[in-house]
Design a protein around this motif. Structure first.
Motif, PDB file in Angstrom:
ATOM      1  N   LEU A 203       4.652 -15.493  -9.369  1.00 44.02           N
ATOM      2  CA  LEU A 203       3.810 -14.304  -9.496  1.00 44.02           C
ATOM      3  C   LEU A 203       4.156 -13.542 -10.773  1.00 44.02           C
ATOM      4  N   TYR A 204       5.432 -13.410 -11.076  1.00 42.48           N
ATOM      5  CA  TYR A 204       5.856 -12.701 -12.285  1.00 42.48           C
ATOM      6  C   TYR A 204       5.214 -13.326 -13.524  1.00 42.48           C
ATOM      7  N   SER A 207       1.228 -12.816 -13.599  1.00 44.94           N
ATOM      8  CA  SER A 207       0.849 -11.412 -13.783  1.00 44.94           C
ATOM      9  C   SER A 207       1.234 -10.914 -15.177  1.00 44.94           C
ATOM     10  N   LYS A 218      -0.242  -5.741 -14.389  1.00 44.74           N
ATOM     11  CA  LYS A 218       0.608  -6.367 -13.383  1.00 44.74           C
ATOM     12  C   LYS A 218       0.369  -5.751 -12.005  1.00 44.74           C
ATOM     13  N   SER A 222      -0.600  -7.594  -8.564  1.00 47.84           N
ATOM     14  CA  SER A 222       0.214  -7.439  -7.354  1.00 47.84           C
ATOM     15  C   SER A 222      -0.641  -7.001  -6.168  1.00 47.84           C
ATOM     16  N   LYS A 225      -2.752  -9.933  -5.083  1.00 47.45           N
ATOM     17  CA  LYS A 225      -1.899 -10.902  -4.391  1.00 47.45           C
ATOM     18  C   LYS A 225      -1.681 -10.469  -2.947  1.00 47.45           C
ATOM     19  N   THR A 226      -1.397  -9.200  -2.728  1.00 49.15           N
ATOM     20  CA  THR A 226      -1.165  -8.689  -1.376  1.00 49.15           C
ATOM     21  C   THR A 226      -2.404  -8.863  -0.512  1.00 49.15           C
TER      22      THR A 226
END
Length: 275
Positions: A203-204, A207, A218, A222, A225-226
């Protein structure tokens, strides 16, 4: 060579192609509808070479709506970077769309599901129209396109994340007619996360790439993604690092998605989002 006769077509793209290939100099596009703007970007992208300077003045709200589609906006950004397309805004009501070249004026008129391009090459009229619309262009404020060029998105995705993820990204985009989100195609952040999950990217990394290239922050990655994780489209696993909190590796969280061919991934994801 100038267009010498009126044009009749099922859709606007045929007329746009005739206009763009009729001059190597400039085309002033006045009062385009959303369909005309989309068609102009699509046709210019497909033609690729030998294009005239396209100077477009459109209602700001229409431009913003069209450019909410990542596919159209990123291709438009390519044309802007290549110094082919310039976009400016006006607040006038859309009446007939005009294409003005140094040789002809073409007015678009729609009726009965067909589109006609009414053409005049009267020298005096064309000269007057060209002068008037050049003035309109010069007085109009620039439209600032925030979407990065697709060429830059693709290049950096391959360099920063990997060629396999780029191939999947291209395949998903090719399977979509639009990429707006909100039930009209997947948005660019969702597409990026899904292809990253298919390739088990951190993910890092995805993003950071998305923020650096100008797709979204970012924080937006995030949040998305959630949302996708809550809906079961993606899953994550913790990856320890030497210093600091573990990072999250993205994975597809649903057998339907994991078993889908890449050109079916978008439709499968859309069905799950709509359920």
């Amino acid at each position: 060579m100038a267009i010498r006769s009126n044009l009749l077509a099922e859709g606007v793209e045929d007329i746009i192609e005739s206009v763009l290939t009729s001059t190597a100099d400039e085309v002033l596009v006045a009062n385009p509808t959303a369909d005309v703007i989309e068609g102009l970007v699509t046709v210019a992208t497909e033609l690729g070479e030998g294009l005239p300077q396209i100077r477009l003045v459109a209602d700001e709200s229409v431009l913003k709506s069209v450019m909410d589609d990542f596919i159209i906006a990123s291709n438009a950004a390519n044309l802007v970077v290549e110094d082919v397309l310039s976009m400016r805004t006006s607040n006038g009501a859309v009446e007939n769309t005009l294409f003005v070249t140094p040789n002809t004026v073409v007015a678009l008129v729609g009726a009965g599901g067909k589109v006609a391009g009414l053409v005049t090459d009267d020298e005096s009229f064309v000269e007057t129209a060209l002068e008037a619309h050049r003035g309109h262009w010069e007085d109009a404020p620039e439209f600032k396109l925030r979407t990065p060029p697709l060429s830059r998105v693709r290049e950096t995705l391959a360099d920063d994340i990997g060629k396999e993820t780029l191939d999947d990204f291209d395949a998903v985009l090719s399977s979509l007619s639009s990429a707006r989100g909100d039930g009209d195609g997947l948005d660019e952040v969702t597409i990026s996360l899904l292809v990253a999950a298919r390739n088990e990217v951190l993910l890092y990394d995805i993003s950071k790439w998305g923020e650096d290239v100008g797709i979204a922050s970012k924080a937006t990655f995030s949040r998305t993604k959630t949302k996708l994780e809550e809906l079961g489209l993606i899953d994550t696993e913790k990856v320890p690092i030497d210093v600091g909190r573990p990072r999250l590796r993205l994975k597809l969280g649903n057998d339907q998605l994991a078993d889908s061919d890449i050109d079916e991934l978008a439709s499968a994801a859309e069905q799950m989002l709509e359920a």
